[in-house]
Design an enzyme around this catalytic site. Structure first.
Site, PDB file in Angstrom:
ATOM      1  N   GLU A 262       0.718  -1.224  -0.205  1.00 54.75           N
ATOM      2  CA  GLU A 262       0.051  -0.293  -0.021  1.00 54.75           C
ATOM      3  C   GLU A 262       0.517   1.247  -0.260  1.00 54.75           C
ATOM      4  O   GLU A 262       1.479   1.396   0.530  1.00 54.75           O
ATOM      5  CB  GLU A 262      -0.927   0.088   1.062  1.00 54.75           C
ATOM      6  CG  GLU A 262      -2.300  -0.059   1.472  1.00 54.75           C
ATOM      7  CD  GLU A 262      -2.634  -0.702   2.341  1.00 54.75           C
ATOM      8  OE1 GLU A 262      -2.630   0.635   2.992  1.00 54.75           O
ATOM      9  OE2 GLU A 262      -3.196  -1.387   3.204  1.00 54.75           O
ATOM     10  N   GLU A 316     -13.491   5.220  -0.192  1.00 58.46           N
ATOM     11  CA  GLU A 316     -14.422   4.055   0.427  1.00 58.46           C
ATOM     12  C   GLU A 316     -15.609   4.921   2.272  1.00 58.46           C
ATOM     13  O   GLU A 316     -14.895   5.525   2.466  1.00 58.46           O
ATOM     14  CB  GLU A 316     -13.606   3.557   1.794  1.00 58.46           C
ATOM     15  CG  GLU A 316     -12.674   2.185   0.504  1.00 58.46           C
ATOM     16  CD  GLU A 316     -12.083   1.054   1.782  1.00 58.46           C
ATOM     17  OE1 GLU A 316     -12.606  -0.226   2.024  1.00 58.46           O
ATOM     18  OE2 GLU A 316     -10.906   2.318   1.635  1.00 58.46           O
ATOM     19  N   LYS A 319     -15.728   4.009   5.456  1.00 57.09           N
ATOM     20  CA  LYS A 319     -14.368   4.513   6.946  1.00 57.09           C
ATOM     21  C   LYS A 319     -14.661   5.704   7.933  1.00 57.09           C
ATOM     22  O   LYS A 319     -14.991   6.729   7.398  1.00 57.09           O
ATOM     23  CB  LYS A 319     -13.251   4.851   5.414  1.00 57.09           C
ATOM     24  CG  LYS A 319     -12.721   2.964   4.916  1.00 57.09           C
ATOM     25  CD  LYS A 319     -10.747   3.419   4.673  1.00 57.09           C
ATOM     26  CE  LYS A 319     -10.350   3.030   5.307  1.00 57.09           C
ATOM     27  NZ  LYS A 319      -8.678   3.064   4.336  1.00 57.09           N
ATOM     28  N   GLU A 325      -9.654   9.620   4.852  1.00 56.10           N
ATOM     29  CA  GLU A 325      -9.492   7.766   5.032  1.00 56.10           C
ATOM     30  C   GLU A 325     -10.382   7.876   4.023  1.00 56.10           C
ATOM     31  O   GLU A 325     -10.575   6.893   3.997  1.00 56.10           O
ATOM     32  CB  GLU A 325     -10.018   8.083   6.546  1.00 56.10           C
ATOM     33  CG  GLU A 325      -8.897   8.107   7.783  1.00 56.10           C
ATOM     34  CD  GLU A 325      -7.714   6.869   7.241  1.00 56.10           C
ATOM     35  OE1 GLU A 325      -8.276   5.247   7.426  1.00 56.10           O
ATOM     36  OE2 GLU A 325      -6.718   6.830   8.126  1.00 56.10           O
TER      37      GLU A 325
END
Length: 430
Positions: A262, A316, A319, A325
């Protein structure tokens, strides 16, 4: 006779160009993470079509995704398959349990380059998982079909490093040795990679000077010298990667390859989140892709690229935590790009981005931590986990910026010159 000589020359030169093109296009270093903490993800077929329209050759899944895997059949996209942390105790419990998991979850329709047993498990905050990691890896390896080339590994956060300041001092936390050392030996014995999640973004949030941002974004800067090795670093990514390399070398595992599982940069954040902007995300990810494709490597290991998975394919929306985030996606879930980093297949390649570094969205934070020579300490939640855990990352890191080539890929250039001399010799001999 003269015409035939030049026709022979043109034929050989054409074959050489074809070979070089094959080398350039067959070496896929760039993948992407597919996070699922969202309630608006597109259908698997749409995601598969999106991936196949890009030059991504690798996809990291945090847990089995049968529908998406089925949609990727025949795409030539390989999978880095994740075992959720919650499944590790079951895999560790017996070979039969691992065999059952493998039979149910390892696809046969797409290549699986590796399986990650857990994500940042040693820094997950659950001390019961660490002693179960190696048995789970061993049992899963034994469950692979005979002749399988799939590697078994696990993914770590940068918090496994006790030191990376400077990169040549890279070393693992001694208190992790009981769990980490056997895992490192397992990787060494079975030719599996060490997987890590470095985030220059978090380094910048702990030291928000403009020169630090440029260093993190691969943008022009004076460079940072490792006084011990004498090597000059021009970007954060290389220095973090070399700190990991130094830590592995210090343990005697110079043969263990590194995979970046990542890395990424948020394009949006809260008012107090320094540097979380579209321009900075485009600069980091775009310059990272250009850096990887150049195959210049790092100062410690020049002329060699490293498999790297960008976080993430989509935003996302579920999250928790700050706005950043939920803002790491290269694409919105309606399949539109948040910004272009030159990954469209058959389209134009985005040029390296050398924008004026953009500071915090709100009032710039005061500089903190490092001295102007360029070291910092990162402490931040690590994105990516589909376990919903926000493991803390805390380790010193070396600051860096613009990617400058110090050595081309020696093997490729040897091939180029060999072809040139071969052409000349054949023409001269006619």
């Amino acid at each position: 006779m003269e015409i035939k000589r030049w026709l022979d020359f043109a034929t050989i030169l054409g074959l050489l160009q074809t070979l070089l093109f094959h080398l350039a296009t067959s070496q896929s270093f760039i993948g992407v993470n597919y996070g699922t903490i969202a309630d608006n993800l597109p259908p698997p077929a749409s995601t598969a079509s999106l991936l196949m329209s890009t030059s991504f050759g690798k996809l990291r899944l945090y847990e089995p995704q049968p529908g998406l895997v089925a949609a990727l059949a025949g795409s030539n996209i390989s999978i880095l398959l994740g075992v959720p942390n919650g499944d590790v105790p079951n895999l560790a419990s017996s070979p039969a349990a691992a065999a059952s998991w493998a039979a149910a979850n390892i696809p046969t329709t797409v290549p699986v380059s590796a399986i990650s047993v857990g994500n940042e498990l040693l820094n997950s905050g659950d001390p019961t998982l660490a002693p179960q990691l190696l048995p789970a890896m061993q049992n899963l390896l034994a469950a692979l079909p005979t002749g399988s080339t799939t590697k078994i590994s696990t993914v770590h956060s940068m918090a496994v490093l006790a030191s990376s300041d400077p990169p040549s001092s890279g070393a693992f936390h001694t208190e992790l040795a009981g769990s980490l050392d056997p895992v490192l030996d397992f990787l060494h014995q079975h030719g599996a990679p060490f997987m890590i999640n470095p985030y220059p973004y978090f380094a910048y949030t702990s030291d928000t000077r403009p020169e630090t941002l440029a260093f993190c974004l691969f943008q022009p800067n004076p460079g940072r010298v490792d006084a011990v090795s004498g090597l000059t670093y021009m970007n954060m990514f290389d220095a973090q990667l070399d700190a990991i390399r130094a830590a592995l070398d210090a343990k005697g595992y110079s043969d263990v390859e590194i995979v970046i599982a990542e890395t990424g940069w948020p394009y949006k954040g809260d008012a107090d989140e320094a540097g979380a902007t579209v321009d900075n995300a485009k600069a980091y990810n775009g310059n990272l892709v250009a850096h990887l494709k150049s195959q210049v490597g790092t100062p410690r290991t020049p002329g060699k690229s490293v498999d790297t998975y960008i976080f993430a394919l989509y935003d996302e929306d579920l999250k928790p935590g700050p706005a950043s985030e939920r803002s790491f996606g290269l694409y919105q879930t309606d399949l539109t790009a948040n910004y272009d980093i030159g990954l469209a297949k058959g389209g134009s390649t985005a040029a390296p981005t050398s924008l004026t570094p953009t500071p915090a969205q709100g009032t710039p934070q005061p500089s903190k931590g490092a001295t102007p020579t360029g070291f910092c300490v990162t402490t931040a939640g690590v994105p990516g986990s589909t376990q919903g855990q926000q493991a803390q990352q805390s380790s010193s890191c070396y600051l860096q910026a613009g990617a400058v080539s110090r050595r081309a890929d020696d093997g490729t250039w040897r091939l180029v010159w060999f072809g040139v001399f071969l052409c000349l010799a054949m023409v001269a001999g006619k």
